[in-house]
Scaffold this active site. Sequence first.
Site, short mmCIF file in Angstrom:
data_model
loop_
_atom_site.label_atom_id
_atom_site.label_comp_id
_atom_site.label_asym_id
_atom_site.label_seq_id
_atom_site.Cartn_x
_atom_site.Cartn_y
_atom_site.Cartn_z
N LYS A 134 0.81 -1.21 0.00
CA LYS A 134 0.00 0.00 0.00
C LYS A 134 0.85 1.27 0.00
O LYS A 134 0.35 2.35 -0.31
CB LYS A 134 -0.96 -0.01 1.18
CG LYS A 134 -2.01 -1.08 1.06
CD LYS A 134 -3.14 -0.88 2.03
CE LYS A 134 -4.26 -1.87 1.79
NZ LYS A 134 -3.93 -3.23 2.28
C1 LIG Z 1 -4.65 -4.31 1.85
C2 LIG Z 1 -3.94 -5.59 1.79
C3 LIG Z 1 -4.38 -6.64 0.98
C4 LIG Z 1 -5.65 -6.53 0.16
O1 LIG Z 1 -5.52 -5.63 -0.91
P1 LIG Z 1 -6.82 -5.12 -1.67
O2 LIG Z 1 -6.34 -4.15 -2.67
O3 LIG Z 1 -7.70 -4.49 -0.64
O4 LIG Z 1 -7.47 -6.32 -2.28
C5 LIG Z 1 -3.63 -7.80 0.92
N1 LIG Z 1 -2.52 -7.94 1.65
C6 LIG Z 1 -2.08 -6.97 2.47
C7 LIG Z 1 -0.87 -7.22 3.27
C8 LIG Z 1 -2.76 -5.77 2.56
O5 LIG Z 1 -2.31 -4.80 3.36
#
Ligand SMILES: *Cc1c(COP(=O)(O)O)cnc(C)c1O
Length: 437
Positions: free
Chosen positions: A107
């Site tokens: 993210k």
């Molecule tokens: C947010 C997150 C996800 C999921 O991602 P999305 O885009 O919401 O599907 C998967 N793994 C981790 C470690 C995350 O922080």
Amino acid sequence: MKYYSTNNQSPIVNFKEATIKGQAPDKGLYFPETIPQVEKKLIAGIADFSNEEIAFKVIKPYVGNTIADEKLFQIVSETISFHIPLVRVNDRISSLELFHGPTLAFKDIGARFMSRCLAHFVKEGASIPLRTTKVTVLVATSGDTGGAVANGFYGVEGVEVIILYPSGKVSPVQEKQLTTLGKNIKALEVEGTFDDCQQMVKQAFTDNDINDKIFLTSANSINVARWLPQQFYYFLAYKQWADKLNPPVISVPSGNFGNICAGILAMRSGLPVHHFIAACNANDIVTEYLHTQVLKPKQAVATLSNAMDVGNPSNFVRILEIFHHQFPELKSKLSSYSITDAETTATIKEVYQKDNYVLDPHGAVGYLSLQRYLENHPEQKGIILETAHPVKFPDAVENAVGKHIEIPSSVQFIMAKEKQSVLIKADYQQFKEYLLK
Ligand SMILES: *Cc1c(COP(=O)(O)O)cnc(C)c1O
């Protein structure tokens, strides 16, 4: 590029407006009017382009002329200024490690891009309504979003960030990352689930009392400036993929489905990908959908891969949009598996013992899903997106591999800092009072 709302009841906007607004006024998600095609030579000669050039070329059509080229190049360069290596796990599976950024999760990429775009737009001043000079970013997090957004926006002038997270449902490293920064970053600890947090945020966006006083925007993956740059690393994976004649199957640990949706968008723009796997934990709404054709939101259940504990994935509607709501076409490009906690732990253990590779619980869900697919497709090979560093989930990982996971030095200092949060009930009125006071 112009963006329409998936609910079709809001005016068309450009990238700047879509970024500032976050969600469309009709509660739909902004979606590009056309899917741009990358130049053929970018794919054919991808190894000859720098990561920054690739990212710039991918995002440019989406941004249009809302940011000058030079500035945009600077923003993408800062966004991807850490390693994104494709690491071999075994003969058939490689791991795209997306956890080398400041908060150790994928993210970081979306959050860094979005914060820089928003800071740029706020500085320009124009077209922010209410004649206010401040934007308040509201974000609900199941764990990783909060830290990445807090880090991306920390110290950015003209932007205040309010993070809602479910009390007791995020890991110690995660909690520290979103509660210890201070300055323009505020954390609300909600006595409830992630879905409660998300619900309160959604309600605030449609609450006139609030919107008359505060200029709110969202930093969840519904924001185009967070969603679209996630395409970058799918291209960077392909750059590092040795067998260019046989494109990879890509398995994406999925919760709100922003990440995988960006990957599918990249594929539709010309990136060679054989197939996508939506790797889910017990929250199996999309896995079910692919069997039944019925999308039935459920109450989220808590799992070891807590960043994917989502019962109503907001971005799935964008995937439907990409495929023009044509189910057979969607199904030919997307499979999904639902993995239990027991299987997640067993996978972490097995991959550590067999391949000496430490997966985090999200990566493990991705791994087992990919393995299931590959069992029936012996000619394919694939990539898992390793979405977070194992140290963010120490209980689950240490338990499975039977050894201590070192906290990277880049994060150690944060563990000594003091948590600052405001505890609230999962009660919209209480949240509203906090915002208005
Ligand atoms: C947010 C997150 C996800 C999921 O991602 P999305 O885009 O919401 O599907 C998967 N793994 C981790 C470690 C995350 O922080």
